[in-house]
Design a protein around this motif. Structure first.
Motif, PDB file in Angstrom:
ATOM      1  N   SER A  90       0.606  -1.089  -0.129  1.00  0.00           N
ATOM      2  CA  SER A  90      -0.081   0.016   0.106  1.00  0.00           C
ATOM      3  C   SER A  90       0.751   1.321  -0.076  1.00  0.00           C
ATOM      4  CB  SER A  90      -1.034  -0.014   1.336  1.00  0.00           C
ATOM      5  OG  SER A  90      -0.142   0.282   2.404  1.00  0.00           O
ATOM      6  N   ARG A  91       0.338   2.491  -0.264  1.00  0.00           N
ATOM      7  CA  ARG A  91       1.036   3.678  -0.282  1.00  0.00           C
ATOM      8  C   ARG A  91       1.703   3.824   0.966  1.00  0.00           C
ATOM      9  NH1 ARG A  91      -3.198   4.528  -3.531  1.00  0.00           N
ATOM     10  NH2 ARG A  91      -2.565   5.407  -5.784  1.00  0.00           N
ATOM     11  N   ILE A 101       6.502   7.392  -8.150  1.00  0.00           N
ATOM     12  CA  ILE A 101       6.488   6.457  -8.764  1.00  0.00           C
ATOM     13  C   ILE A 101       6.424   6.595 -10.217  1.00  0.00           C
ATOM     14  CG2 ILE A 101       4.578   4.630  -9.510  1.00  0.00           C
ATOM     15  CD1 ILE A 101       4.473   4.122  -6.380  1.00  0.00           C
ATOM     16  N   SER A 102       5.565   7.910 -10.730  1.00  0.00           N
ATOM     17  CA  SER A 102       5.590   8.210 -11.879  1.00  0.00           C
ATOM     18  C   SER A 102       7.074   8.744 -12.662  1.00  0.00           C
ATOM     19  CB  SER A 102       4.719   9.663 -12.089  1.00  0.00           C
ATOM     20  OG  SER A 102       3.505   9.319 -11.738  1.00  0.00           O
ATOM     21  N   ARG A 103       7.700   9.007 -11.473  1.00  0.00           N
ATOM     22  CA  ARG A 103       9.298   9.451 -11.997  1.00  0.00           C
ATOM     23  C   ARG A 103       9.997   8.126 -12.225  1.00  0.00           C
ATOM     24  NH1 ARG A 103      13.752  12.286 -13.883  1.00  0.00           N
ATOM     25  NH2 ARG A 103      15.551  11.726 -12.337  1.00  0.00           N
ATOM     26  N   ILE A 157       6.730  -1.690 -12.566  1.00  0.00           N
ATOM     27  CA  ILE A 157       5.995  -0.948 -11.311  1.00  0.00           C
ATOM     28  C   ILE A 157       4.462  -0.851 -11.592  1.00  0.00           C
ATOM     29  CG2 ILE A 157       5.776   0.929  -9.564  1.00  0.00           C
ATOM     30  CD1 ILE A 157       8.734   1.683 -10.018  1.00  0.00           C
ATOM     31  N   GLN A 158       3.845  -2.007 -11.166  1.00  0.00           N
ATOM     32  CA  GLN A 158       2.250  -1.885 -11.674  1.00  0.00           C
ATOM     33  C   GLN A 158       1.460  -1.390 -10.312  1.00  0.00           C
ATOM     34  OE1 GLN A 158       1.363  -5.887 -12.919  1.00  0.00           O
ATOM     35  NE2 GLN A 158       2.933  -5.869 -14.417  1.00  0.00           N
ATOM     36  N   THR A 159       0.148  -0.735 -10.804  1.00  0.00           N
ATOM     37  CA  THR A 159      -0.820  -0.343  -9.862  1.00  0.00           C
ATOM     38  C   THR A 159      -1.424  -1.665  -9.494  1.00  0.00           C
ATOM     39  OG1 THR A 159      -0.759   1.784 -10.976  1.00  0.00           O
ATOM     40  CG2 THR A 159      -2.664   1.175  -9.582  1.00  0.00           C
ATOM     41  N   VAL A 160      -1.953  -1.711  -8.250  1.00  0.00           N
ATOM     42  CA  VAL A 160      -2.871  -2.786  -7.660  1.00  0.00           C
ATOM     43  C   VAL A 160      -3.920  -1.833  -7.187  1.00  0.00           C
ATOM     44  CG1 VAL A 160      -3.299  -4.425  -5.836  1.00  0.00           C
ATOM     45  CG2 VAL A 160      -0.874  -3.959  -6.701  1.00  0.00           C
ATOM     46  N   TRP A 161      -5.113  -1.628  -8.190  1.00  0.00           N
ATOM     47  CA  TRP A 161      -6.055  -0.734  -7.878  1.00  0.00           C
ATOM     48  C   TRP A 161      -6.748  -0.937  -6.748  1.00  0.00           C
ATOM     49  CZ3 TRP A 161      -5.725   2.867 -11.268  1.00  0.00           C
ATOM     50  CH2 TRP A 161      -5.398   2.743 -12.507  1.00  0.00           C
ATOM     51  N   GLY A 162      -6.886   0.245  -5.935  1.00  0.00           N
ATOM     52  CA  GLY A 162      -7.657   0.174  -4.813  1.00  0.00           C
ATOM     53  C   GLY A 162      -6.693   0.022  -3.444  1.00  0.00           C
ATOM     54  N   PHE A 163      -5.402  -0.575  -3.830  1.00  0.00           N
ATOM     55  CA  PHE A 163      -4.643  -0.593  -2.501  1.00  0.00           C
ATOM     56  C   PHE A 163      -3.328  -0.036  -2.874  1.00  0.00           C
ATOM     57  CE2 PHE A 163      -1.427  -3.595  -0.941  1.00  0.00           C
ATOM     58  CZ  PHE A 163      -1.928  -3.792   0.474  1.00  0.00           C
ATOM     59  N   TYR A 192       0.883  -0.697  -5.137  1.00  0.00           N
ATOM     60  CA  TYR A 192       1.561  -0.849  -5.996  1.00  0.00           C
ATOM     61  C   TYR A 192       2.203  -2.157  -5.908  1.00  0.00           C
ATOM     62  CZ  TYR A 192       0.863   4.099  -7.305  1.00  0.00           C
ATOM     63  OH  TYR A 192       0.450   5.311  -7.643  1.00  0.00           O
ATOM     64  N   VAL A 193       2.878  -2.921  -6.859  1.00  0.00           N
ATOM     65  CA  VAL A 193       3.779  -4.160  -6.944  1.00  0.00           C
ATOM     66  C   VAL A 193       4.699  -4.136  -7.840  1.00  0.00           C
ATOM     67  CG1 VAL A 193       1.976  -5.400  -8.548  1.00  0.00           C
ATOM     68  CG2 VAL A 193       3.674  -6.631  -6.766  1.00  0.00           C
ATOM     69  N   PHE A 194       5.891  -4.411  -7.329  1.00  0.00           N
ATOM     70  CA  PHE A 194       7.135  -4.305  -8.226  1.00  0.00           C
ATOM     71  C   PHE A 194       7.067  -5.736  -8.712  1.00  0.00           C
ATOM     72  CE2 PHE A 194      11.914  -4.650  -8.473  1.00  0.00           C
ATOM     73  CZ  PHE A 194      12.212  -3.692  -9.292  1.00  0.00           C
ATOM     74  N   ASN A 195       7.412  -5.846 -10.420  1.00  0.00           N
ATOM     75  CA  ASN A 195       7.639  -7.058 -10.866  1.00  0.00           C
ATOM     76  C   ASN A 195       8.773  -6.959 -11.683  1.00  0.00           C
ATOM     77  OD1 ASN A 195       5.332  -8.335 -10.336  1.00  0.00           O
ATOM     78  ND2 ASN A 195       4.001  -7.189 -11.365  1.00  0.00           N
ATOM     79  N   PRO A 196       9.797  -7.486 -11.234  1.00  0.00           N
ATOM     80  CA  PRO A 196      11.160  -7.402 -11.744  1.00  0.00           C
ATOM     81  C   PRO A 196      11.571  -8.381 -12.781  1.00  0.00           C
ATOM     82  CG  PRO A 196      11.492  -8.606  -9.527  1.00  0.00           C
ATOM     83  CD  PRO A 196       9.848  -8.297 -10.010  1.00  0.00           C
TER      84      PRO A 196
END
Length: 228
Positions: free
Chosen positions: A171-172, A195-197, A212-218, A220-224
């Motif tokens: 979460s943020r 995160i945008s940067r 760096i993907q958005t987890v909607w309503g929660f 972010y998740v990092f998928n390397p």
């Protein structure tokens, strides 16, 4: 101080283990079931989850399977009843990192916790690599194909949190807590700006992020990808 989340419906055992593990240098949060566990995971990040198999409502095996299916790879140690070999095997097959049969010596629990944490901790001299990027946590540098990428201190701290919690939805508030300690305001939206940067620096197409993907309503998740 490693952060441990203990999930067990036995109130007396929760109290005893919380006191003992705290004396051994762990920061312990203890909850009785899966619902309370989900709330705790949404509020803070943990280094290890101790999960009893026999829980009211959702069983420990189902919780383990759900967490792994959701891509949440928090190290997990399962507590089982002595002699339930089938449950222990199933727990390991579902993604548990270790198990311990009840009743157990608390000293053995501490030894197993430390063993699991050691397996999760990279050597001090090992750099984190994902795609064409290399993140050196100790030197606080990021390179792309050997070329330095300029990051602000705040951006580096955020990327460090992501890289050390791969594939774990955060979460943020947890991201800000891990990146800046407690020096942040609740619901601080500056995390989205950073995160945008980072997406502009790391992603081939920032509008369709894959790292760096958005987890909607929660959060972010990092998928390397195939990270090292």
């Amino acid at each position: 101080m490693p952060r441990v989340l203990l999930v067990d419906d036995d109130a007396r055992l929760r109290e005893l283990l919380t006191r003992y593990l705290s004396e051994q240098g762990f920061a312990v949060t203890a909850v009785p079931d899966g619902r309370a566990m989900d709330k705790a995971l949404a509020r803070a990040a943990y280094d290890l989850l101790i999960l009893d198999i026999m829980l009211p409502g959702e069983s420990g095996l189902n919780i383990c399977q759900r967490l792994r299916r959701e891509g949440r790879y928090i190290p997990l140690l399962m507590l089982t009843a002595r002699g339930d070999e089938a449950d222990r095997i199933m727990g390991l097959d579902l993604g548990a990192d270790d198990y311990l049969a009840k009743p157990f010596n608390p000293r053995e629990l501490v030894a197993r916790i430390n063993a699991v944490l050691r397996r999760q901790r990279p050597p001090d001299d090992k750099k984190l690599r994902f795609g064409r990027y290399q993140l050196d946590i100790h030197e606080r540098t990021l390179t792309a194909d050997g070329t330095a990428v300029n990051l602000t201190t705040a951006e580096f701290d955020l990327l460090r949190v992501f890289a050390t919690h791969p594939r774990q939805p955060l979460s943020r508030d947890i991201l800000m807590q891990l990146a800046r300690g407690r020096d942040h305001m609740p619901f601080d939206r500056s995390i989205d700006v950073r995160i945008s940067r980072l997406r502009r620096l790391l992603e081939d197409d920032p509008a369709k992020p894959r790292i760096i993907q958005t987890v909607w309503g929660f959060g972010y998740v990092f998928n390397p990808g195939d990270a090292q």
